[in-house]
Design a protein around this motif. Structure first.
Motif, PDB file in Angstrom:
ATOM      1  N   UNK A   1     -15.778  43.710  16.413  1.00 16.89           N
ATOM      2  CA  UNK A   1     -15.639  42.498  17.220  1.00 16.89           C
ATOM      3  C   UNK A   1     -17.000  42.099  17.770  1.00 16.89           C
ATOM      4  N   UNK A   2     -17.373  40.845  17.552  1.00 15.29           N
ATOM      5  CA  UNK A   2     -18.633  40.311  18.040  1.00 15.29           C
ATOM      6  C   UNK A   2     -18.390  39.477  19.298  1.00 15.29           C
ATOM      7  N   UNK A   3     -19.456  39.284  20.073  1.00 13.72           N
ATOM      8  CA  UNK A   3     -19.375  38.477  21.290  1.00 13.72           C
ATOM      9  C   UNK A   3     -20.152  37.185  21.098  1.00 13.72           C
ATOM     10  N   UNK A   4     -19.482  36.066  21.331  1.00 14.67           N
ATOM     11  CA  UNK A   4     -20.087  34.740  21.179  1.00 14.67           C
ATOM     12  C   UNK A   4     -20.130  34.069  22.550  1.00 14.67           C
ATOM     13  N   UNK A   5     -21.335  33.716  22.988  1.00 21.93           N
ATOM     14  CA  UNK A   5     -21.519  33.069  24.285  1.00 21.93           C
ATOM     15  C   UNK A   5     -21.669  31.565  24.086  1.00 21.93           C
ATOM     16  N   UNK A   6     -20.907  30.806  24.833  1.00 20.72           N
ATOM     17  CA  UNK A   6     -20.965  29.347  24.778  1.00 20.72           C
ATOM     18  C   UNK A   6     -21.552  28.827  26.089  1.00 20.72           C
ATOM     19  N   UNK A   7     -22.506  27.914  25.973  1.00 21.40           N
ATOM     20  CA  UNK A   7     -23.162  27.358  27.159  1.00 21.40           C
ATOM     21  C   UNK A   7     -23.154  25.838  27.053  1.00 21.40           C
ATOM     22  N   UNK A   8     -22.032  25.201  27.425  1.00 22.84           N
ATOM     23  CA  UNK A   8     -21.967  23.737  27.359  1.00 22.84           C
ATOM     24  C   UNK A   8     -22.573  23.090  28.603  1.00 22.84           C
ATOM     25  N   UNK A 119     -24.633  38.971  24.141  1.00 28.56           N
ATOM     26  CA  UNK A 119     -23.978  38.224  23.063  1.00 28.56           C
ATOM     27  C   UNK A 119     -24.653  38.463  21.722  1.00 28.56           C
ATOM     28  N   UNK A 120     -23.860  38.315  20.668  1.00 29.88           N
ATOM     29  CA  UNK A 120     -24.396  38.407  19.309  1.00 29.88           C
ATOM     30  C   UNK A 120     -24.882  37.044  18.819  1.00 29.88           C
ATOM     31  N   UNK A 121     -24.305  35.978  19.363  1.00 32.16           N
ATOM     32  CA  UNK A 121     -24.695  34.605  19.042  1.00 32.16           C
ATOM     33  C   UNK A 121     -24.526  33.774  20.314  1.00 32.16           C
ATOM     34  N   UNK A 122     -25.439  32.819  20.535  1.00 33.69           N
ATOM     35  CA  UNK A 122     -25.336  31.914  21.684  1.00 33.69           C
ATOM     36  C   UNK A 122     -25.246  30.481  21.159  1.00 33.69           C
ATOM     37  N   UNK A 123     -24.223  29.748  21.588  1.00 35.97           N
ATOM     38  CA  UNK A 123     -24.061  28.349  21.196  1.00 35.97           C
ATOM     39  C   UNK A 123     -24.265  27.473  22.423  1.00 35.97           C
ATOM     40  N   UNK A 124     -25.288  26.627  22.388  1.00 37.43           N
ATOM     41  CA  UNK A 124     -25.610  25.795  23.550  1.00 37.43           C
ATOM     42  C   UNK A 124     -25.394  24.325  23.215  1.00 37.43           C
ATOM     43  N   UNK A 125     -24.593  23.662  24.033  1.00 35.75           N
ATOM     44  CA  UNK A 125     -24.312  22.235  23.853  1.00 35.75           C
ATOM     45  C   UNK A 125     -24.944  21.495  25.021  1.00 35.75           C
TER      46      UNK A 125
END
Length: 424
Positions: A1-8, A119-125
């Motif tokens: 299981x990976x951790x995905x961080x979202x930063x909108x 986190x393994x990936x960071x998604x920034x909006x």
């Protein structure tokens, strides 16, 4: 299981788009967490997600922060009557000053929060670079939930301009004035980047494309014809990103019980323009239509509601739009893409930001109409609504676009692409 961080960004459009992607990430067996402006922590927790506060301004209670942005928008209501070009000197300038300040504040909290989450990936909006995210050492993804022209190209309209696709005179005029007004703010941002060990950006640019992956919520049927096409290895169109909401049951109306159903919403902040919403309600009152009207936090200001109108402070929009015949909205990207996703014609009355771009685009691609926000008569509005309902050409165009978008399943596509970054 990976951790995905979202930063909108701290706005409901980007926030809820990220919720849709996060829901799909968790459906694939991974963990999604949110980096959040303190005022939005409860939003993500309400959808069942873990959320970690990151200060984007001087710390204050959530209620005070919400009031700050409400006052910010309401203070600019007189500027909503101005053209996108005229708004550069007031609303646009003020927004960019606040956005640059948010990046500076975020840098205080982000390193510690990221170290805690791992986190393994960071998604920034967002529309601005947060150096700590770029420097954390894992793949970072830029999500573009506003108009696709947020990724600049010399052949397409500048972001926020509302220019037509081929109106180069409008393009050049807007870019020149934007750069002139924004330069002191941009110089300040570049000085901040220097302190963070980042290279300066060219005038007018506050963010860069991710070298790993960029996700555009924009649907391909309305995308721009660029001078330099976006590399599909790094840029993917999500064809909208519709989150799952609770079902919505349309209330019974005492008048026009079989009339075409409208949904009217200017978003949580645009609801402050109560004068305009009351005008629209009055126009609909004397028509054959029924309407669901989102009035945000201002429900107490509405009395003597017509029998063919129902007002509420909030609607589960993705559950409402499929049930209506047409939508009147402000051009926010959620409303813009959700109408296309469900094949519903829209009348867009823009007031700020990329609403101007989406209003122009919905009309020049045949999916609806752009209308001035204030310079219209009741007859003008009803005539446009009738065209939305009756136009066979528009119905065919919307049906084709809707079929294309629903086939893609944006949230699942986004989740799959994010997971692939951890497998490289």
């Amino acid at each position: 299981m990976k951790t995905f961080a979202f930063f909108p960004e701290a706005a409901f459009g980007p926030a809820l788009n990220s919720v849709g992607i996060a829901q799909a990430v968790e459906a694939m067996g991974h963990k999604a967490v949110f980096l959040s402006d303190p005022g939005f922590v409860e939003v993500y927790e309400g959808y069942g997600f873990e959320a970690h506060p990151v200060a984007l301004s001087e710390p204050m209670p959530p209620e005070q922060m919400a009031k700050f942005w409400e006052d910010f928008i309401n203070g600019h209501i007189p500027n909503f009557r101005k053209s996108p070009y005229e708004q550069i000197d007031n609303y646009v300038k003020d927004c960019w000053e606040a956005i640059v300040d948010s990046a500076k504040w975020a840098e205080k909290d982000l390193p510690g929060v990221l170290a805690k989450i791992k986190p393994d990936v960071i998604a920034v909006d967002n529309v601005i670079l947060f150096p700590a995210i770029k420097q954390f050492g894992v793949p970072w993804v830029r999500v573009i939930s506003c108009s696709e022209n947020e990724i600049e190209d010399e052949a397409i309209p500048p972001h926020l301009s509302g220019c037509g696709e081929k109106d180069r005179t409008c393009h050049d005029r807007f870019r020149a004035r934007f750069n002139e007004v924004i330069k002191p703010i941009h110089d300040d941002f570049n000085a901040f980047l220097t302190t963070c060990g980042e290279a300066n950006y060219p005038l007018g640019q506050f963010f860069e494309a991710s070298p790993h992956l960029n996700l555009l919520l924009y649907p391909e049927p309305v995308k721009f014809d660029r001078a330099e096409p976006l590399d599909p290895q790094r840029f993917q169109y999500l064809e909208g990103c519709v989150r799952k909401e609770e079902p919505y049951e349309v209330p019974k109306f005492a008048k026009n019980s079989d009339g075409p159903l409208l949904y009217v919403s200017f978003g949580s902040l645009g609801a402050g323009d109560t004068e305009l919403l009351k005008r629209i309600i009055a126009a609909i009152a004397n028509s054959r239509f029924r309407a669901l009207v989102n009035v945000g936090d201002y429900e107490s200001e509405y009395s003597d509601i017509p029998d063919n109108v129902h007002v509420a402070g909030w609607f589960p929009q993705p559950s409402v739009i499929p049930q209506v015949d047409a939508v009147i909205h402000h051009g926010g990207n959620n409303s813009f893409t959700e109408c296309l996703y469900f094949g519903k014609p829209a009348i867009i009355m823009p007031y700020v930001w990329d609403g101007h771009d989406n209003a122009t685009r919905v009309q020049e691609t045949g999916h609806g109409f752009k209308m001035p926000r204030y310079d219209w008569t009741d007859d003008d509005l009803i005539e446009r609504l009738e065209e939305c309902i009756e136009s066979k050409e528009m119905k065919a165009k919307l049906a084709e676009t809707s079929k294309h978008m629903q086939r893609q399943d944006g949230p699942t596509k986004a989740a799959r692409l994010l997971v692939q970054l951890t497998e490289a």
